[in-house]
Design an enzyme around this catalytic site. Structure first.
Site, mmCIF file in Angstrom:
data_model
loop_
_atom_site.group_PDB
_atom_site.id
_atom_site.type_symbol
_atom_site.label_atom_id
_atom_site.label_comp_id
_atom_site.label_asym_id
_atom_site.label_seq_id
_atom_site.Cartn_x
_atom_site.Cartn_y
_atom_site.Cartn_z
ATOM 1 N N ARG A 1 39.023 35.419 39.492
ATOM 2 C CA ARG A 1 40.021 34.411 39.073
ATOM 3 C C ARG A 1 39.450 33.017 39.279
ATOM 4 N NH1 ARG A 1 45.907 37.249 39.485
ATOM 5 N NH2 ARG A 1 45.836 37.621 37.265
ATOM 6 N N GLN B 1 39.617 31.999 33.130
ATOM 7 C CA GLN B 1 41.063 31.978 32.857
ATOM 8 C C GLN B 1 41.408 32.378 31.431
ATOM 9 O OE1 GLN B 1 43.003 28.345 34.028
ATOM 10 N NE2 GLN B 1 42.889 28.875 36.183
ATOM 11 N N ASP C 1 41.632 36.090 31.049
ATOM 12 C CA ASP C 1 42.388 36.790 32.091
ATOM 13 C C ASP C 1 43.509 37.661 31.509
ATOM 14 O OD1 ASP C 1 43.843 37.603 34.272
ATOM 15 O OD2 ASP C 1 43.900 35.639 35.236
ATOM 16 N N SER D 1 46.772 38.038 33.597
ATOM 17 C CA SER D 1 47.744 36.950 33.450
ATOM 18 C C SER D 1 48.437 37.001 32.087
ATOM 19 C CB SER D 1 47.068 35.586 33.604
ATOM 20 O OG SER D 1 46.659 35.416 34.930
ATOM 21 N N TYR E 1 45.420 36.560 46.319
ATOM 22 C CA TYR E 1 46.296 37.727 46.196
ATOM 23 C C TYR E 1 47.051 37.966 47.496
ATOM 24 C CZ TYR E 1 44.070 39.156 41.833
ATOM 25 O OH TYR E 1 43.624 39.225 40.543
HETATM 26 P P1 NAD Z 1 49.863 40.506 41.468
HETATM 27 O O1 NAD Z 1 50.222 41.012 40.108
HETATM 28 O O2 NAD Z 1 48.738 41.148 42.203
HETATM 29 O O3 NAD Z 1 51.178 40.610 42.397
HETATM 30 C C1 NAD Z 1 52.425 40.090 41.984
HETATM 31 C C2 NAD Z 1 53.066 39.328 43.125
HETATM 32 O O4 NAD Z 1 53.581 40.246 44.098
HETATM 33 C C3 NAD Z 1 52.132 38.390 43.888
HETATM 34 O O5 NAD Z 1 52.645 37.084 43.847
HETATM 35 C C4 NAD Z 1 52.128 38.958 45.296
HETATM 36 O O6 NAD Z 1 51.996 37.955 46.277
HETATM 37 C C5 NAD Z 1 53.501 39.613 45.345
HETATM 38 N N1 NAD Z 1 53.697 40.585 46.451
HETATM 39 C C6 NAD Z 1 52.835 41.509 46.959
HETATM 40 N N2 NAD Z 1 53.405 42.179 47.977
HETATM 41 C C7 NAD Z 1 54.668 41.695 48.113
HETATM 42 C C8 NAD Z 1 55.773 42.001 48.987
HETATM 43 N N3 NAD Z 1 55.652 42.937 49.928
HETATM 44 N N4 NAD Z 1 56.906 41.314 48.835
HETATM 45 C C9 NAD Z 1 57.023 40.354 47.875
HETATM 46 N N5 NAD Z 1 56.037 40.019 47.040
HETATM 47 C C10 NAD Z 1 54.871 40.681 47.141
HETATM 48 O O7 NAD Z 1 49.595 38.938 41.443
HETATM 49 P P2 NAD Z 1 49.317 37.976 40.203
HETATM 50 O O8 NAD Z 1 50.578 37.768 39.469
HETATM 51 O O9 NAD Z 1 48.180 38.510 39.437
HETATM 52 O O10 NAD Z 1 48.913 36.598 40.879
HETATM 53 C C11 NAD Z 1 48.494 36.410 42.201
HETATM 54 C C12 NAD Z 1 48.093 34.951 42.388
HETATM 55 O O11 NAD Z 1 46.927 34.635 41.642
HETATM 56 C C13 NAD Z 1 49.126 33.938 41.953
HETATM 57 O O12 NAD Z 1 49.116 32.875 42.869
HETATM 58 C C14 NAD Z 1 48.616 33.442 40.651
HETATM 59 O O13 NAD Z 1 49.104 32.142 40.332
HETATM 60 C C15 NAD Z 1 47.153 33.434 40.923
HETATM 61 N N6 NAD Z 1 46.362 33.440 39.686
HETATM 62 C C16 NAD Z 1 45.225 32.665 39.609
HETATM 63 C C17 NAD Z 1 44.466 32.647 38.445
HETATM 64 C C18 NAD Z 1 43.215 31.811 38.301
HETATM 65 O O14 NAD Z 1 42.509 31.972 37.367
HETATM 66 N N7 NAD Z 1 42.917 30.941 39.194
HETATM 67 C C19 NAD Z 1 44.844 33.446 37.382
HETATM 68 C C20 NAD Z 1 45.975 34.230 37.506
HETATM 69 C C21 NAD Z 1 46.719 34.216 38.675
#
Ligand code: NAD
Length: 379
Positions: A121, A126, A129, A132, A229
Site C-alpha cells: 500500500r 494506489q 489497488d 480498495s 492494517y
Molecule cells: P481491511 O479490509 O483489512 O479491514 C477492514 C477494517 O476492519 C479495517 O479498518 C480494520 O481496522 C477493521 N477491523 C479489523 N478488526 C476489527 C475489529 N475487531 N473490530 C473493528 N474493526 C476491525 O482494511 P482496508 O479497508 O483494506 O484498509 C486498512 C487501512 O489501509 C485503512 O486505513 C485504509 O485507509 C488504508 N489504505 C491505504 C492505502 C494506501 O495505498 N496507502 C490503500 C488502501 C487502504
C-alpha cells in the site's frame, strides 16, 4: 505481445478483467488482445464493444492458448492454468491465503501468477489497488442491500401523515468498505455510528459526520501495523469491545460489518445473542462472510432470519455492481500491466526486483516464489 481476457470459469463471477476502455489502452502498449466471446456479458459489455475497441473475439481455449499475458478476475483453475502457455503472466485476485495447494498447481502449470491483493500500500500502487477499488463498491452496495431488506425508510421524513424516524446504522470496521458504507448511509439520511480497532479510523469516521464508538484504551492506541492494517486484538480487549458493542447494537436498525485482518479469519464481532437482541425488522449485512464472517449467524450466499432480524451474507458483493466494479478493476489491472512493459520496444520486460513485482509474484519457473506462501515441507 499477446494479451488474453478469458471468460471467468466461476459461474457466479459477474466481473470481467478488461473493458473496451482498457482494451484501447493495452493496444496502445503494443499488444494484440483476444477477449473470449461473452466474457463481458454479465458486466453489460457485448463482444462488439471489445471488437470496436480493437480486440479479437476468441472461442474457449483458443483465447488464451498463445497469450503472453492472461488478465483474470479470479485465480484460474488448475486445468485452465495448464492450458496457458508456459511462462505466461497471469494477473488476478489469487486468494492465496490458505490455498497453498492451488498455488502449487499454478506453479506446476508453469505460469507466472501475480496476486493483486498482495500489492504494497504505497502511493505508486494506489492506482492498481484492487482491494480498495472493490471494497469501496462493496461498502456502497452493503448499504443498498441493507436498505432493500429493511422494511422502513432510512431518512427522517416529516409528512402530513406523521413523522418517520431516521434509521440508525452502525458500521463495524472503518477501512475502505466501512468508510464508503458510512458515507452512503449518511447520504441516505441515516443516523450513523461506527467502530474500528485502529485509532486512525476515529478521525476518518468523524470527518464523515458519524459518531465513533470504541474502547479507547492503551491497546487501542497501539493497534495499527506499520502497513496500516488492524492487528488481532487481545482476548481482554475483545471482551471489553464486545460488551460495549452489545449494548449499542440493541438500539440499531442496521448493522454493516466489514472487519478483516489480512491473512486471518475475520474477527467474530456479533454473537447470535447480540444479533437476536435487535428488534424484529432490523438488518445485519456481513461483508466479511467469505472470510468466516463477523456475525455468528451469517451464512455465505444466504439471507437468514433469526427472531425477525435479517442477516445478509451475499457473496462477491462488488460483483453485485458488475459494470462499475469491472471498470475500476480493469483500470487497476491496466496500471499493473503498464509497469511490466517496456514502452520503448513495446514488449514485456518484468523488473523482478521492483517492489510491486516482488510483493505480488506468487509463482515463477515452476515454483511458488513468494516468501509468505512457501510449501510447508520447505519451511
Ligand atoms: P481491511 O479490509 O483489512 O479491514 C477492514 C477494517 O476492519 C479495517 O479498518 C480494520 O481496522 C477493521 N477491523 C479489523 N478488526 C476489527 C475489529 N475487531 N473490530 C473493528 N474493526 C476491525 O482494511 P482496508 O479497508 O483494506 O484498509 C486498512 C487501512 O489501509 C485503512 O486505513 C485504509 O485507509 C488504508 N489504505 C491505504 C492505502 C494506501 O495505498 N496507502 C490503500 C488502501 C487502504
Amino acid at each position: 505481445m499477446k494479451v488474453a481476457i478469458p471468460a471467468e470459469a466461476e459461474k457466479t463471477e459477474t466481473r470481467v478483467a478488461a473493458t473496451p476502455e482498457t482494451v484501447k489502452k493495452i493496444s496502445a502498449l503494443g499488444a494484440e488482445i483476444v477477449v473470449e466471446a461473452g466474457a463481458g456479458a454479465a458486466a453489460g459489455i457485448p463482444d462488439a464493444e471489445y471488437q470496436a475497441a480493437g480486440a479479437k473475439i476468441g472461442r474457449g481455449g483458443e483465447t488464451t492458448a498463445d497469450a503472453d499475458v492472461v488478465l483474470k478476475v479470479r485465480r484460474p483453475t488448475a486445468s485452465e492454468a495448464e492450458s496457458y502457455k508456459k511462462g505466461a503472466l497471469v494477473i488476478g485476485i489469487m486468494d492465496p491465503f490458505g490455498n497453498e495447494a492451488a498455488l502449487a498447481e499454478l506453479a506446476k502449470a508453469g505460469v507466472v501468477a501475480f496476486a493483486m491483493e498482495l500489492l504494497p500500500r504505497i502511493t505508486r500502487a494506489q492506482v492498481m489497488d484492487v482491494l480498495s477499488s472493490q471494497a469501496n463498491l462493496a461498502g456502497y452496495r452493503a448499504v443498498i442491500d441493507a436498505a432493500y431488506e429493511y422494511g422502513r425508510a432510512l431518512p427522517m421524513m416529516m409528512t402530513a401523515a406523521g413523522t418517520v424516524p431516521g434509521a440508525k446504522v452502525f458500521v463495524m470496521g472503518a477501512g475502505v468498505a466501512g468508510l464508503q458504507a458510512i458515507a452512503t448511509a449518511r447520504r441516505l439520511g441515516a443516523i450513523v455510528t461506527a467502530t474500528d480497532v485502529r485509532p486512525a479510523a476515529k478521525e476518518q469516521v468523524e470527518s464523515l459526520g458519524a459518531k465513533f464508538i470504541a474502547v479507547e484504551n492503551e491497546e487501542f492506541r497501539q493497534a495499527e501495523t506499520a502497513a496500516g492494517y488492524a492487528k488481532e486484538m487481545s482476548k481482554d480487549y475483545q471482551a471489553k469491545q464486545a460488551a460495549l458493542v452489545a449494548e449499542h447494537i440493541k438500539k440499531q436498525d442496521i448493522v454493516i460489518t466489514t472487519a478483516l485482518i489480512p491473512g486471518r479469519p475475520a474477527p467474530r464481532l456479533i454473537s447470535a445473542e447480540m444479533a437476536r437482541s435487535m428488534r424484529p425488522g432490523s438488518v445485519i449485512v456481513d461483508l466479511a462472510v467469505e472470510r468466516g464472517g463477523n456475525c455468528e449467524l451469517a451464512k455465505p450466499g444466504e439471507v437468514v432470519t433469526a427472531d425477525g432480524v435479517k442477516i445478509v451474507g451475499h457473496l462477491n458483493v462488488p460483483g453485485r455492481l458488475p459494470a462499475t466494479s469491472s471498470s475500476l478493476y480493469a483500470k487497476n489491472l491496466y496500471a499493473f500491466l503498464e509497469i511490466l512493459v517496456d514502452k520503448s520496444n513495446k514488449s514485456l520486460a518484468v523488473k523482478w526486483d521492483d517492489e510491486i513485482v516482488k510483493a505480488t509474484a506468487l509463482t515463477r519457473d515452476g515454483a511458488v516464489v513468494h516468501p509468505s506462501f512457501q510449501p510447508r515441507t520447505a519451511a
